[in-house]
Write an enzyme that holds these catalytic residues in place. Structure first.
Site, PDB file in Angstrom:
ATOM      1  N   ASP A 141      -6.897  -1.540  -4.840  1.00 52.14           N
ATOM      2  CA  ASP A 141      -7.987  -1.190  -3.923  1.00 52.14           C
ATOM      3  C   ASP A 141      -8.889  -0.121  -4.536  1.00 52.14           C
ATOM      4  OD1 ASP A 141      -6.774  -2.900  -2.044  1.00 52.14           O
ATOM      5  OD2 ASP A 141      -5.713  -1.246  -1.069  1.00 52.14           O
ATOM      6  N   ASP A 165       0.860  -1.187   0.000  1.00 50.23           N
ATOM      7  CA  ASP A 165       0.000   0.000   0.000  1.00 50.23           C
ATOM      8  C   ASP A 165       0.893   1.232   0.000  1.00 50.23           C
ATOM      9  OD1 ASP A 165      -2.482  -1.332   0.075  1.00 50.23           O
ATOM     10  OD2 ASP A 165      -2.370  -1.554   2.243  1.00 50.23           O
TER      11      ASP A 165
END
Length: 155
Positions: free
Chosen positions: A135, A117
């Site tokens: 995402d 991330d």
């Protein structure tokens, strides 16, 4: 079907390229300010699900769970594509975004046992949980599917 697979490949490609760039140019936990007071690029890893759920579970069980869940989700997306995707390119795009995001994060889990991330939005000291391109694609795909269904396709 070409449209569907082109979107999947684009999402997976952009997702994996952006994660590779982060891994190459950032140390773990390194953060660089992009928009002061709003957005940083920050190299983080997530071995859990959304917002770190299941992160404390044994690694083997997490891997089995996430690989199985992604595989089942991809089967359902394929089935939905055969129904909804033929009715509208909007549905096909939404399902392709979801599938591309699922595949992008699945690749991370298989390769490293965690998801990379790096998109870190915040306001003052309040940070939204960091996320990545996969995402984002999943979120946009689900939102597009629901909004189109509720507003334009009442069947």
């Amino acid at each position: 079907m070409v449209f569907f697979f082109a979107i999947i490949l684009a999402v997976v490609g952009i997702d994996q390229a952006s994660k590779a760039w982060i891994l190459l140019h950032f140390a773990l936990y390194e953060s660089r300010e992009v928009i002061p007071g709003l957005f940083n690029l920050t190299h983080l890893t997530n071995n859990g699900a959304a917002f770190g759920m299941l992160a404390g579970q044994p690694a083997v069980w997490r891997q089995v769970f996430f690989i199985a869940a992604a595989s089942v989700a991809l089967v359902f997306i394929w089935i939905a594509q055969r129904s909804f995707g033929r009715r509208s390119r909007v549905y096909a795009a939404a399902l392709a975004l979801i599938a591309g995001g699922a595949i992008g994060n699945l690749i991370d889990r298989i390769r490293w046992g965690f998801v990379v991330d790096f998109l870190d939005f915040y306001l003052g000291q309040s940070h939204w949980p960091a996320f990545n391109v996969a995402d984002s694609a999943i979120t946009v795909g689900v939102t597009l599917f629901i909004v189109y269904n509720l507003v334009f396709d009442r069947q």
